[in-house]
Design an enzyme around this catalytic site. Structure first.
Site, PDB file in Angstrom:
ATOM      1  N   ASP A  30       0.825  -1.197   0.000  1.00 51.71           N
ATOM      2  CA  ASP A  30       0.000   0.000   0.000  1.00 51.71           C
ATOM      3  C   ASP A  30       0.870   1.262   0.000  1.00 51.71           C
ATOM      4  O   ASP A  30       1.892   1.308   0.689  1.00 51.71           O
ATOM      5  CB  ASP A  30      -0.895  -0.012   1.239  1.00 51.71           C
ATOM      6  CG  ASP A  30      -1.931   1.071   1.191  1.00 51.71           C
ATOM      7  OD1 ASP A  30      -2.663   1.140   0.198  1.00 51.71           O
ATOM      8  OD2 ASP A  30      -2.006   1.861   2.146  1.00 51.71           O
ATOM      9  N   ASP A  62      -5.157   7.502  -1.601  1.00 52.01           N
ATOM     10  CA  ASP A  62      -6.290   6.822  -2.231  1.00 52.01           C
ATOM     11  C   ASP A  62      -7.249   7.846  -2.834  1.00 52.01           C
ATOM     12  O   ASP A  62      -7.183   9.036  -2.526  1.00 52.01           O
ATOM     13  CB  ASP A  62      -7.078   6.002  -1.187  1.00 52.01           C
ATOM     14  CG  ASP A  62      -6.204   5.040  -0.428  1.00 52.01           C
ATOM     15  OD1 ASP A  62      -5.564   4.197  -1.067  1.00 52.01           O
ATOM     16  OD2 ASP A  62      -6.141   5.153   0.813  1.00 52.01           O
ATOM     17  N   LYS A 121      -8.310  10.620  -0.554  1.00 55.68           N
ATOM     18  CA  LYS A 121      -8.398  10.076   0.801  1.00 55.68           C
ATOM     19  C   LYS A 121      -6.967   9.897   1.325  1.00 55.68           C
ATOM     20  O   LYS A 121      -6.094   9.468   0.574  1.00 55.68           O
ATOM     21  CB  LYS A 121      -9.126   8.731   0.786  1.00 55.68           C
ATOM     22  CG  LYS A 121      -9.267   8.104   2.158  1.00 55.68           C
ATOM     23  CD  LYS A 121     -10.141   6.856   2.115  1.00 55.68           C
ATOM     24  CE  LYS A 121     -10.177   6.186   3.472  1.00 55.68           C
ATOM     25  NZ  LYS A 121      -8.869   5.571   3.815  1.00 55.68           N
ATOM     26  N   ASP A 122      -6.789  10.267   2.587  1.00 55.30           N
ATOM     27  CA  ASP A 122      -5.490  10.115   3.260  1.00 55.30           C
ATOM     28  C   ASP A 122      -4.380  10.948   2.626  1.00 55.30           C
ATOM     29  O   ASP A 122      -3.203  10.605   2.730  1.00 55.30           O
ATOM     30  CB  ASP A 122      -5.065   8.635   3.315  1.00 55.30           C
ATOM     31  CG  ASP A 122      -6.014   7.809   4.153  1.00 55.30           C
ATOM     32  OD1 ASP A 122      -6.740   8.401   4.982  1.00 55.30           O
ATOM     33  OD2 ASP A 122      -6.047   6.581   3.980  1.00 55.30           O
TER      34      ASP A 122
HETATM   35 MG   LIG Z   1      -4.399   2.618   0.326  1.00 56.58          MG
END
Ligand SMILES: [Mg+2]
Length: 218
Positions: free
Chosen positions: A119, A123, A136-137
């Site tokens: 990962d 996102d 996201k994030d």
């Molecule tokens: Mg991710």
């Protein structure tokens, strides 16, 4: 055991995140939907048992069993640093696409039991009708850059690749126009199970050049 060049539809595979030292991290069982030179499509139904980070019996951080919550189709593309997940939910008895999720990650590698990746924090969440999307994030991602975990060059490459996917969304280009939103699993498929070797198979060696983490603390 040789590493398969392709899997067949209906095969059960295990997809893992590998930690920086090459050990298995989170791991999921998937049923293979398609495995071609252009796309790898994997399905995990709600209720499947997977490995997630939690607390072991000794109180330390450990990989523990979790119950996967939603039907998810995971689309991966050879050499690309992202996957696209389609989440389905049943609302009032009707199964429908809930949203897309773009997960930035290491380009996948094949293993004896399936696929390995890792990962990369950043996102994108996309409305099911493609009318809107949001990061996201992104703050956590930037924190990894300022903290030196992600090098500036790698971060720039990753942002650029994420922007490429965002452009695909806005143009409603492939794979967002490929009909995956109405895809249905084969009802004859059994719930996939993790390979017994999920924790013991020898991980594929990550080429140094592709290894994205630049942690200067070690
Ligand atoms: Mg991710």
């Amino acid at each position: 055991m040789p590493i398969p060049t392709h899997w067949q539809p209906g095969d059960c595979v295990t997809l893992r995140y590998l930690t920086r030292d090459g050990r298995p991290g989170m791991a999921w069982p998937f049923t293979v939907v398609a495995d071609t030179d252009d796309v790898v499509a994997l399905f995990i139904p709600a209720g499947s048992t997977y490995k997630r980070w939690g607390t072991g019996s000794d109180g330390k951080r450990a990989l523990v069993d979790g119950a996967w919550r939603d039907d998810v189709l995971r689309l991966m593309f050879p050499g690309c640093g992202y996957s696209i997940w389609l989440f389905w939910r049943i609302v009032d008895g009707v199964r429908g696409l809930a949203y897309y999720y773009v997960n930035m990650e290491e380009p996948f590698r094949r293993s004896e039991i399936g696929f390995d990746t890792n990962d990369h924090m950043l996102d994108i969440v996309v409305e099911a009708d493609l009318s809107a999307w949001r990061w996201k994030d992104a703050e956590e991602f930037e924190a990894r850059v300022t903290g030196g975990i992600y090098g500036a060059e790698f971060a720039q490459e990753l942002r650029a690749e994420a922007e490429t996917v965002a452009a695909l969304i806005e143009r409603r280009a492939s794979p967002f126009c490929d009909g995956w939103d109405t895809w249905m699993p084969n009802p004859a498929w059994a719930t996939p199970c993790l390979s017994e070797q999920w924790d013991t198979a020898i991980p594929v060696t990550w080429p140094r050049a592709a290894w994205a983490y630049r942690d200067t603390s070690r």
